[in-house]
Design a protein around this motif. Structure first.
Motif, PDB file in Angstrom:
ATOM      1  N   VAL A 189      18.821  62.266  27.497  1.00  0.00           N
ATOM      2  CA  VAL A 189      17.792  61.333  27.986  1.00  0.00           C
ATOM      3  C   VAL A 189      16.472  61.623  27.278  1.00  0.00           C
ATOM      4  O   VAL A 189      15.813  60.716  26.751  1.00  0.00           O
ATOM      5  CB  VAL A 189      17.610  61.469  29.517  1.00  0.00           C
ATOM      6  CG1 VAL A 189      16.438  60.620  29.994  1.00  0.00           C
ATOM      7  CG2 VAL A 189      18.877  61.078  30.251  1.00  0.00           C
ATOM      8  N   ALA A 190      16.075  62.895  27.249  1.00  0.00           N
ATOM      9  CA  ALA A 190      14.792  63.269  26.640  1.00  0.00           C
ATOM     10  C   ALA A 190      14.781  62.936  25.147  1.00  0.00           C
ATOM     11  O   ALA A 190      13.780  62.426  24.631  1.00  0.00           O
ATOM     12  CB  ALA A 190      14.534  64.756  26.856  1.00  0.00           C
ATOM     13  N   TYR A 191      15.871  63.221  24.467  1.00  0.00           N
ATOM     14  CA  TYR A 191      15.919  62.979  23.023  1.00  0.00           C
ATOM     15  C   TYR A 191      15.790  61.490  22.717  1.00  0.00           C
ATOM     16  O   TYR A 191      15.054  61.087  21.815  1.00  0.00           O
ATOM     17  CB  TYR A 191      17.242  63.537  22.466  1.00  0.00           C
ATOM     18  CG  TYR A 191      17.159  63.952  21.013  1.00  0.00           C
ATOM     19  CD1 TYR A 191      16.308  64.980  20.603  1.00  0.00           C
ATOM     20  CD2 TYR A 191      17.939  63.336  20.044  1.00  0.00           C
ATOM     21  CE1 TYR A 191      16.229  65.367  19.276  1.00  0.00           C
ATOM     22  CE2 TYR A 191      17.877  63.724  18.712  1.00  0.00           C
ATOM     23  CZ  TYR A 191      17.013  64.740  18.337  1.00  0.00           C
ATOM     24  OH  TYR A 191      16.935  65.117  17.026  1.00  0.00           O
ATOM     25  N   GLU A 192      16.500  60.665  23.480  1.00  0.00           N
ATOM     26  CA  GLU A 192      16.441  59.214  23.250  1.00  0.00           C
ATOM     27  C   GLU A 192      15.059  58.655  23.611  1.00  0.00           C
ATOM     28  O   GLU A 192      14.561  57.751  22.920  1.00  0.00           O
ATOM     29  CB  GLU A 192      17.529  58.492  24.050  1.00  0.00           C
ATOM     30  CG  GLU A 192      18.944  58.746  23.560  1.00  0.00           C
ATOM     31  CD  GLU A 192      19.243  58.117  22.199  1.00  0.00           C
ATOM     32  OE1 GLU A 192      18.401  57.360  21.693  1.00  0.00           O
ATOM     33  OE2 GLU A 192      20.308  58.421  21.634  1.00  0.00           O
ATOM     34  N   LEU A 193      14.454  59.150  24.683  1.00  0.00           N
ATOM     35  CA  LEU A 193      13.123  58.651  25.064  1.00  0.00           C
ATOM     36  C   LEU A 193      12.064  59.116  24.069  1.00  0.00           C
ATOM     37  O   LEU A 193      11.120  58.379  23.765  1.00  0.00           O
ATOM     38  CB  LEU A 193      12.768  59.089  26.485  1.00  0.00           C
ATOM     39  CG  LEU A 193      13.624  58.475  27.606  1.00  0.00           C
ATOM     40  CD1 LEU A 193      13.117  58.926  28.970  1.00  0.00           C
ATOM     41  CD2 LEU A 193      13.661  56.953  27.528  1.00  0.00           C
ATOM     42  N   ALA A 194      12.227  60.327  23.557  1.00  0.00           N
ATOM     43  CA  ALA A 194      11.306  60.814  22.521  1.00  0.00           C
ATOM     44  C   ALA A 194      11.464  59.965  21.257  1.00  0.00           C
ATOM     45  O   ALA A 194      10.475  59.560  20.635  1.00  0.00           O
ATOM     46  CB  ALA A 194      11.580  62.280  22.220  1.00  0.00           C
ATOM     47  N   ALA A 195      12.695  59.670  20.893  1.00  0.00           N
ATOM     48  CA  ALA A 195      12.943  58.855  19.698  1.00  0.00           C
ATOM     49  C   ALA A 195      12.402  57.445  19.871  1.00  0.00           C
ATOM     50  O   ALA A 195      11.919  56.839  18.917  1.00  0.00           O
ATOM     51  CB  ALA A 195      14.446  58.808  19.412  1.00  0.00           C
ATOM     52  N   ALA A 196      12.470  56.931  21.098  1.00  0.00           N
ATOM     53  CA  ALA A 196      12.033  55.555  21.362  1.00  0.00           C
ATOM     54  C   ALA A 196      10.519  55.423  21.441  1.00  0.00           C
ATOM     55  O   ALA A 196      10.005  54.316  21.451  1.00  0.00           O
ATOM     56  CB  ALA A 196      12.669  55.045  22.661  1.00  0.00           C
ATOM     57  N   GLY A 197       9.807  56.553  21.562  1.00  0.00           N
ATOM     58  CA  GLY A 197       8.356  56.489  21.553  1.00  0.00           C
ATOM     59  C   GLY A 197       7.692  56.456  22.919  1.00  0.00           C
ATOM     60  O   GLY A 197       6.552  56.005  23.029  1.00  0.00           O
ATOM     61  N   VAL A 198       8.381  56.950  23.959  1.00  0.00           N
ATOM     62  CA  VAL A 198       7.704  57.117  25.255  1.00  0.00           C
ATOM     63  C   VAL A 198       6.573  58.122  25.060  1.00  0.00           C
ATOM     64  O   VAL A 198       6.752  59.148  24.396  1.00  0.00           O
ATOM     65  CB  VAL A 198       8.706  57.604  26.323  1.00  0.00           C
ATOM     66  CG1 VAL A 198       7.986  58.061  27.587  1.00  0.00           C
ATOM     67  CG2 VAL A 198       9.686  56.485  26.659  1.00  0.00           C
ATOM     68  N   GLY A 199       5.407  57.838  25.626  1.00  0.00           N
ATOM     69  CA  GLY A 199       4.220  58.638  25.321  1.00  0.00           C
ATOM     70  C   GLY A 199       4.253  60.059  25.839  1.00  0.00           C
ATOM     71  O   GLY A 199       3.907  60.996  25.122  1.00  0.00           O
ATOM     72  N   THR A 200       4.672  60.218  27.107  1.00  0.00           N
ATOM     73  CA  THR A 200       4.633  61.541  27.739  1.00  0.00           C
ATOM     74  C   THR A 200       5.939  61.835  28.453  1.00  0.00           C
ATOM     75  O   THR A 200       6.428  60.999  29.221  1.00  0.00           O
ATOM     76  CB  THR A 200       3.486  61.606  28.772  1.00  0.00           C
ATOM     77  OG1 THR A 200       2.247  61.371  28.103  1.00  0.00           O
ATOM     78  CG2 THR A 200       3.436  62.957  29.465  1.00  0.00           C
ATOM     79  N   LEU A 201       6.503  63.000  28.198  1.00  0.00           N
ATOM     80  CA  LEU A 201       7.677  63.468  28.939  1.00  0.00           C
ATOM     81  C   LEU A 201       7.296  64.725  29.708  1.00  0.00           C
ATOM     82  O   LEU A 201       6.762  65.677  29.132  1.00  0.00           O
ATOM     83  CB  LEU A 201       8.840  63.783  27.995  1.00  0.00           C
ATOM     84  CG  LEU A 201       9.455  62.613  27.229  1.00  0.00           C
ATOM     85  CD1 LEU A 201      10.636  63.103  26.384  1.00  0.00           C
ATOM     86  CD2 LEU A 201       9.910  61.498  28.167  1.00  0.00           C
ATOM     87  N   VAL A 202       7.567  64.708  31.015  1.00  0.00           N
ATOM     88  CA  VAL A 202       7.413  65.900  31.842  1.00  0.00           C
ATOM     89  C   VAL A 202       8.817  66.463  32.035  1.00  0.00           C
ATOM     90  O   VAL A 202       9.691  65.789  32.601  1.00  0.00           O
ATOM     91  CB  VAL A 202       6.767  65.561  33.203  1.00  0.00           C
ATOM     92  CG1 VAL A 202       6.644  66.811  34.063  1.00  0.00           C
ATOM     93  CG2 VAL A 202       5.408  64.910  32.998  1.00  0.00           C
ATOM     94  N   LEU A 203       9.055  67.659  31.541  1.00  0.00           N
ATOM     95  CA  LEU A 203      10.388  68.268  31.581  1.00  0.00           C
ATOM     96  C   LEU A 203      10.369  69.401  32.591  1.00  0.00           C
ATOM     97  O   LEU A 203       9.548  70.314  32.475  1.00  0.00           O
ATOM     98  CB  LEU A 203      10.771  68.828  30.202  1.00  0.00           C
ATOM     99  CG  LEU A 203      10.503  67.942  28.983  1.00  0.00           C
ATOM    100  CD1 LEU A 203      10.786  68.724  27.698  1.00  0.00           C
ATOM    101  CD2 LEU A 203      11.349  66.681  29.046  1.00  0.00           C
ATOM    102  N   ALA A 204      11.268  69.353  33.578  1.00  0.00           N
ATOM    103  CA  ALA A 204      11.337  70.421  34.574  1.00  0.00           C
ATOM    104  C   ALA A 204      12.715  71.078  34.498  1.00  0.00           C
ATOM    105  O   ALA A 204      13.735  70.415  34.754  1.00  0.00           O
ATOM    106  CB  ALA A 204      11.096  69.858  35.970  1.00  0.00           C
ATOM    107  N   HIS A 205      12.735  72.340  34.118  1.00  0.00           N
ATOM    108  CA  HIS A 205      14.016  73.049  34.035  1.00  0.00           C
ATOM    109  C   HIS A 205      13.745  74.560  34.016  1.00  0.00           C
ATOM    110  O   HIS A 205      13.014  75.060  33.165  1.00  0.00           O
ATOM    111  CB  HIS A 205      14.787  72.640  32.768  1.00  0.00           C
ATOM    112  CG  HIS A 205      16.243  72.941  32.839  1.00  0.00           C
ATOM    113  ND1 HIS A 205      17.198  72.192  32.187  1.00  0.00           N
ATOM    114  CD2 HIS A 205      16.930  73.905  33.504  1.00  0.00           C
ATOM    115  CE1 HIS A 205      18.404  72.675  32.438  1.00  0.00           C
ATOM    116  NE2 HIS A 205      18.264  73.731  33.226  1.00  0.00           N
ATOM    117  N   ALA A 206      14.358  75.274  34.917  1.00  0.00           N
ATOM    118  CA  ALA A 206      14.200  76.729  34.983  1.00  0.00           C
ATOM    119  C   ALA A 206      15.286  77.420  34.150  1.00  0.00           C
ATOM    120  O   ALA A 206      16.256  76.789  33.728  1.00  0.00           O
ATOM    121  CB  ALA A 206      14.303  77.189  36.439  1.00  0.00           C
TER     122      ALA A 206
END
Lengths: 256, 94
Positions: free
Chosen positions: A49-66
């Protein structure tokens, strides 16, 4: 819903192929640039999901993972690499996303979503994609998504099967309508291929893009369930529960 | 004449039962919850708790669909010959 931010010439060049999509165009790209998305865990599902949204040009991703990268992550968590074993997952994810898209604004949180942080994480974004394995953290996030009226893309997988739906607070079922309690038979670790989490992860990213840029028909009020063992795909109607403990008090129409 | 339903198992239920689909005969139209209780009698001790709780009622977590429409809460749904009943245990990410 999301702010329009004008594109630079570099961005027009990078996103040219998707700007050619008739009902998306440059106006859609400007919406993605102004948008922010919370991805709850960047594991098998969330990495894609993050890779595709980053590739698509979404401005900000908040990633939560421990936690740190483990060998058993590497069959599906595509933002984790062998040389990062033993190091924080969320840092591996941020590093790989910046390689793909240096324009991306990343907020890397080395915690899983919980009752303690769900409200503040959800406040920061326009949309949430739930990629978490534990029902407790999913329920905490769902409550905040409903209270703050944020769209929530819910995706899940098991074996060669997966399911996905897009939830709009007060308009569609929420997670508690669909799953009022944790199933007794669920276990924290389960069989799955990376190609299965990747498939549903790509669909989840497309759902997020459609909602953020306001085009196409998202899977609202519908559960897409599929089995890649025999390539059976089913789209089913899901219903709000009038006695749902989380969303039944909302006064929007109860129909889907 | 007996009526025939198609039962579809998905996710953990498919794995636990070892089958994706089966047919079930019912004597007359009935509420879909009665169908699940009838199935619980057939599936064996290891699968039954995935369908029914200790008081014999449907597990609240069970996802139940009739002809691709979800049945939630107290919603009534009478099934009859040719209907398709899907049973699914919720799954997660990871």
């Amino acid at each position: 819903m999301t702010e329009h931010l004008p594109l630079t010439d570099e961005e027009r060049a990078v996103y040219e192929w998707q700007i050619w999509v008739d009902d998306f165009r440059e106006a859609g790209q400007e919406k993605l640039k102004g948008a922010s998305v919370l991805i709850s865990r960047v594991g098998g599902l969330g990495s894609v999901v993050a890779y595709e949204l980053a590739a698509a040009g979404v401005g900000t991703l908040v990633l939560a993972h421990a936690g740190n990268v483990k060998p058993s992550d590497l069959n599906r968590q595509l933002l984790m690499t062998h040389d990062w074993l033993g190091k924080p997952r969320v840092e591996s994810a941020a590093r790989r996303l910046r390689e793909l898209n240096p324009r991306l604004n990343i907020v890397a949180v080395g915690e899983n979503v919980s009752e303690d942080n769900a409200a503040s994480l959800v406040e920061q974004v326009d949309l949430i994609v739930d990629c978490a394995p534990l029902f407790e953290e999913r329920f905490a996030m769902n409550r905040q998504a409903v209270q703050q009226r944020k769209p929530l893309v819910e995706c899940a997988m098991f074996d060669l099967e997966a399911s996905i739906t897009t939830m709009m607070s007060g308009k569609t079922p929420c997670l508690a309508c669909l799953t009022p309690e944790k199933p007794a038979a669920w276990t924290r670790e389960f069989p799955v291929f990376g190609a299965v989490s990747g498939t549903v992860g790509c669909i989840a990213a497309m759902e997020a893009i459609k909602v953020l840029a306001d085009f196409g028909q998202p899977l609202t009020g519908q559960l897409l369930a599929f089995d890649l063992r025999d390539m059976t795909f089913s789209k089913r109607s899901i219903s709000r529960n009038p006695s749902c403990s989380v969303c039944s008090g909302l006064d929007d129409s109860c129909s889907t | 004449m007996a009526m025939q339903l198609t039962i579809r198992y998905e996710t953990l239920l498919k794995r636990a039962t070892g089958v994706a689909t089966q047919t079930l005969e019912i004597a007359e139209p009935c509420d879909v919850r009665e169908v699940v209780k009838q199935l619980a009698e057939e599936v064996g001790d290891s699968v039954r708790p995935m369908l029914l709780d200790s008081s014999g009622q449907l597990q609240r977590s069970l996802l139940l669909f009739v002809n691709d429409q979800q049945i939630v809460g107290d919603m009534q749904c009478t099934v009859t010959d040719g209907d398709d009943v899907t049973l699914m245990t919720p799954i997660s990410g990871g």
